[in-house]
Design a protein around this motif. Structure first.
Motif, PDB file in Angstrom:
ATOM      1  N   SER A   1       8.757  40.256 -74.143  1.00 45.51           N
ATOM      2  CA  SER A   1       9.914  39.722 -74.784  1.00 45.51           C
ATOM      3  C   SER A   1       9.826  38.387 -74.938  1.00 45.51           C
ATOM      4  CB  SER A   1      11.282  40.217 -74.461  1.00 45.51           C
ATOM      5  OG  SER A   1      11.222  40.498 -72.829  1.00 45.51           O
ATOM      6  N   ALA A   2       9.164  37.622 -74.144  1.00 42.78           N
ATOM      7  CA  ALA A   2       9.176  36.344 -74.406  1.00 42.78           C
ATOM      8  C   ALA A   2       8.079  35.841 -75.240  1.00 42.78           C
ATOM      9  CB  ALA A   2       8.814  35.269 -72.828  1.00 42.78           C
TER      10      ALA A   2
ATOM     11  N   ARG B   1       9.333  37.006 -78.889  1.00 40.03           N
ATOM     12  CA  ARG B   1      10.543  36.264 -79.244  1.00 40.03           C
ATOM     13  C   ARG B   1      10.196  34.777 -80.031  1.00 40.03           C
ATOM     14  NH1 ARG B   1      15.528  37.141 -75.499  1.00 40.03           N
ATOM     15  NH2 ARG B   1      14.780  39.187 -75.593  1.00 40.03           N
ATOM     16  N   GLN B   2       9.171  34.442 -79.537  1.00 46.70           N
ATOM     17  CA  GLN B   2       8.719  33.088 -79.789  1.00 46.70           C
ATOM     18  C   GLN B   2       7.663  33.256 -81.028  1.00 46.70           C
ATOM     19  OE1 GLN B   2       7.698  30.373 -76.860  1.00 46.70           O
ATOM     20  NE2 GLN B   2       8.900  28.705 -77.801  1.00 46.70           N
TER      21      GLN B   2
ATOM     22  N   ARG C   1       9.562  40.930 -69.219  1.00 50.51           N
ATOM     23  CA  ARG C   1       9.642  39.500 -69.595  1.00 50.51           C
ATOM     24  C   ARG C   1       8.722  38.797 -70.659  1.00 50.51           C
ATOM     25  NH1 ARG C   1       8.425  35.247 -64.797  1.00 50.51           N
ATOM     26  NH2 ARG C   1       6.263  35.934 -65.347  1.00 50.51           N
ATOM     27  N   ASP C   2       7.261  39.084 -69.956  1.00 50.73           N
ATOM     28  CA  ASP C   2       6.411  38.478 -70.626  1.00 50.73           C
ATOM     29  C   ASP C   2       6.230  39.106 -71.940  1.00 50.73           C
ATOM     30  OD1 ASP C   2       5.751  37.241 -68.386  1.00 50.73           O
ATOM     31  OD2 ASP C   2       4.257  38.567 -67.645  1.00 50.73           O
TER      32      ASP C   2
END
Lengths: 286, 404
Positions: free
Chosen positions: A48-49, A52-53, A45-46
């Motif tokens: 890809s987040a 992604r940004q 999660r961390d």
């Protein structure tokens, strides 16, 4: 519902868990096993987040050590500062040193950062808290992997002979990571209560940087040689650097001592973290 | 062998009023936890109070227990102890089976990631493995009704949508014990109904449920038993409707008497008191649905006033206004008033459903909005009976049945 699970009984009492050590260790072990999947998911999660940004993504992982190195390379070549002779080309010495230092500081900051970010979750959901630390370790390992690739690049570009030491260096690097995580984890309980810890950590790391032989070789004369003697980071960092660039390492004893202490203190830090979290959750959400 | 899934024995928890002190106590508690010293849990330290005090309860398989009490009465603190987030300072809590809390919906959601990814993260945080989630994934998405948005980042969801997704995940993980805290208050009506149905299904499957809600109607319909809290203590345990009555009485004590702080006005004429009179013009506190009621507003005059406007409003206790009466709206000019006296409102049938109501009284100037005097919660009114119908208005009616 599920009969097997219905049989599971949990009891909450005010007594400190440390009074029943065997039970404590058993539940620590079980939680470590149970938290693996969650830790992995939080890590993904961390990661890809984060990517992604971001436009430049991975670049941010290696930009800071390279810039720090460049500064010292320039300062040294202009004779603004002189740290004395290094037995390998100074740029290689500094680049490898700063990358290793970066691995340590990232590990140092990782536990508190991960637990602080999970504050909203901690006060509302009961989950295995080990997952936060393990996912932080995963993230550090991932970033370390990127740094290892850069180090390999440095070694090849500067035509340093490739040795088995490159592989052996992974041991002291793991040592650096766990030393960082261990100190970070010891600071986490107090750091959750008081923001002073988070505020002082960058300053402390900066000071620590100058008393660690990152950009200069280990001094031989007293009192400066104490740096290598007292500072737990220096045997690990030196061992890793020596193995990478020379294929051998000189001081085995301090390295083994620090590794053993890291192992013991990591366990203590884990116990403290575990005992502390319910108390901290109570204080930060009241 | 008892079938209780949750057993709480004499549990207490203290909290601290000041943050700085609370943090310092935290450090001290950390210290004694580390060395395993027996804490002195019986006495309160400076600035501490009992958030939960001596609470015992148990919940059996398939039973639904309601927790009621006003804000800060200790319900949420108790839930957090049951959930294992914080340790009790005294007593013992025993949980048999898997516990699930519908408290923090969407825990662990990352706004940048898609709904799909977040379903997996959320379920993981709640303790479920990937294979378990794979099997439930379609059901979860279907229940949430968010198929077309599932690949969008959650930050572009409305808050209602995010909560729906969170509820859908939480509701599909099959627990033995379910803790529910006020979540039924979200979403549109259709989704609310879905949630209630889901909770009832779980109960019928034998799940033990502990429900905290301020919606007394929900409590009285869903719960077999209820517990009323006041300042951390249990003041009633047992039948749901009686528990609700106990809650109302405890609220009443808190609200009894006018709120002087809110009293404003120019003061030429003042409200003295408001009396509620029954059929035989005797003062009375509780009434039945459709009983006659006379509201008498006593006033005192300091200076002669011309055409004051009397206004009386009825509110549901602690909540919104139900109705009101105004002399100007009713076309009832009062002329010049120079002596103390009273004015009556005659209500032939009190068409309010059973509940606790409070009354506000106001005297306006002739213009209808400048205050001579305003007293909030000057009296209270209890309409007796069970909470069988949701709402507050009783409309006279009759059923007629015919076969076509």
């Amino acid at each position: 519902m599920n009969q097997e699970e219905s049989a599971k009984i949990i009891i909450y009492t005010p007594e400190s868990q440390i009074r029943t050590p065997r039970k404590l260790i058993r539940s620590m072990w079980n939680d470590l096993k149970d938290s693996r999947e969650l830790a992995w998911r939080l890590f993904i999660r961390d990661l890809s987040a984060q990517y992604r940004q971001s436009l430049f993504g991975v670049l941010w992982a290696f930009a800071p050590p390279i810039i720090t190195s460049l500064i010292f390379i320039v300062l040294n070549s202009r004779n603004v500062i002189n740290f004395g002779e290094t037995d390998i080309p100074y740029p290689v010495f500094v680049l490898i040193g700063t990358l290793l230092w970066q691995i340590f500081t990232e590990s140092l900051n990782a536990p508190l950062k991960s637990v602080t970010a999970a504050k909203p979750l901690l006060v509302k959901v009961n989950f295995t808290h080990e997952a936060l630390i393990i996912s932080a370790i995963y993230l550090v390992l991932f970033n370390t992997l990127i740094k290892l690739i850069i180090m390999l690049g440095v070694v090849i570009v500067f035509k340093i002979p490739l040795t088995w030491g490159l592989l052996l260096a992974l041991l002291p690097i793991l040592g650096l990571i766990f030393l960082g995580i261990c100190i970070g984890l010891l600071l986490t309980p107090i750091g959750m209560l008081y923001t002073d810890v988070t505020s002082s950590l960058p300053i402390a790391t900066q000071l620590f940087f100058f008393v660690t032989p990152v950009v200069y070789p280990v001094p031989n004369t007293m009192p400066f040689s104490l740096i290598a003697l007292i500072n737990p980071v220096s045997p690990l960092l030196n061992a890793a650097r020596d193995l990478i660039v020379k294929g051998t390492m000189s001081n085995l004893i301090p390295f083994l001592v620090v590794s053993a202490l890291t192992f013991i203190f990591s366990f203590i830090a884990w116990v403290i973290y575990r005992l502390a979290l319910p108390i901290i959750i109570e204080r930060i959400s009241a | 062998m008892s079938d209780s899934l949750v057993i709480v024995e004499n549990v207490s928890k203290k909290f601290c009023r000041s943050l700085r002190q609370s943090l310092w106590y935290g450090v001290k508690d950390l210290g004694s936890e580390m060395i395993g010293r027996q804490k002195n849990n019986e006495t309160l330290r400076d600035n501490e109070f009992w958030a939960v005090r001596g609470v015992s309860l148990s919940v059996k398989r398939g039973e639904t227990l309601g927790l009621i009490g006003h804000n800060g009465a200790g319900k949420t603190t108790l839930l957090r102890m049951l959930n294992g987030l914080i340790k009790p300072d005294q007593g013992r809590i025993e949980i048999k089976g898997r516990m699930q809390a519908l408290i923090a919906l969407g825990a662990g959601f990352n706004p940048v990631l898609s709904g799909r990814e977040n379903i997996y993260i959320n379920a993981s945080v709640l303790g479920f493995s990937k294979s378990q989630i794979d099997g439930l994934y379609d059901q979860i998405v279907d229940f949430s009704g968010l198929e077309e948005f599932i690949d969008m980042p959650v930050q572009s969801y409305s808050s209602g949508m995010a909560v729906r997704l969170g509820f859908s995940v939480a509701a599909h993980l099959e627990p033995d014990i379910l803790l529910v805290d006020e979540v039924l208050a979200v979403g549109d009506l259709a989704f609310k109904t879905k949630c209630q149905t889901r909770i009832q299904d779980l109960r019928d499957c034998g799940v033990a449920i502990i429900l905290v809600s301020h919606n007394l109607h929900t409590i009285s319909h869903v719960c077999n038993r209820a517990i009323t809290f006041e300042k951390g203590r249990v003041i009633f345990e047992g039948d749901t409707d009686q528990a609700i009555d106990a809650y109302r009485e405890s609220l009443m004590e808190q609200f009894d008497g006018a709120e002087d702080a809110l009293r404003i006005g120019t003061g030429e004429i003042k409200i003295d008191r408001v009396e509620l009179l029954g059929q035989d013009t005797s003062v009375q506190d509780d009434f039945g649905v459709r009983d006659p009621l006379k509201i008498r507003i006593h006033y005192t005059v300091n200076e002669t006033v011309v055409n004051p406007v009397f206004n009386l409003t009825i509110e549901i206790l602690n909540s919104y206004q139900v109705t009101g009466f105004r002399t100007d709206v009713d076309g009832h000019p009062l002329g010049t008033i120079s002596q103390d006296g009273y004015i009556d409102i005659n209500i032939p049938n009190l068409n309010l459903l059973p509940n606790m109501y409070t009354l506000d009284a106001v005297i306006f100037h002739q213009d209808g909005y400048t205050y001579y005097d305003r007293v909030n919660k000057i009296a209270h009114l209890k309409v007796k009976g069970g909470l069988l119908i949701n709402g507050f208005a009783y409309i006279p009616h009759a059923w007629e049945f015919s076969e076509a």
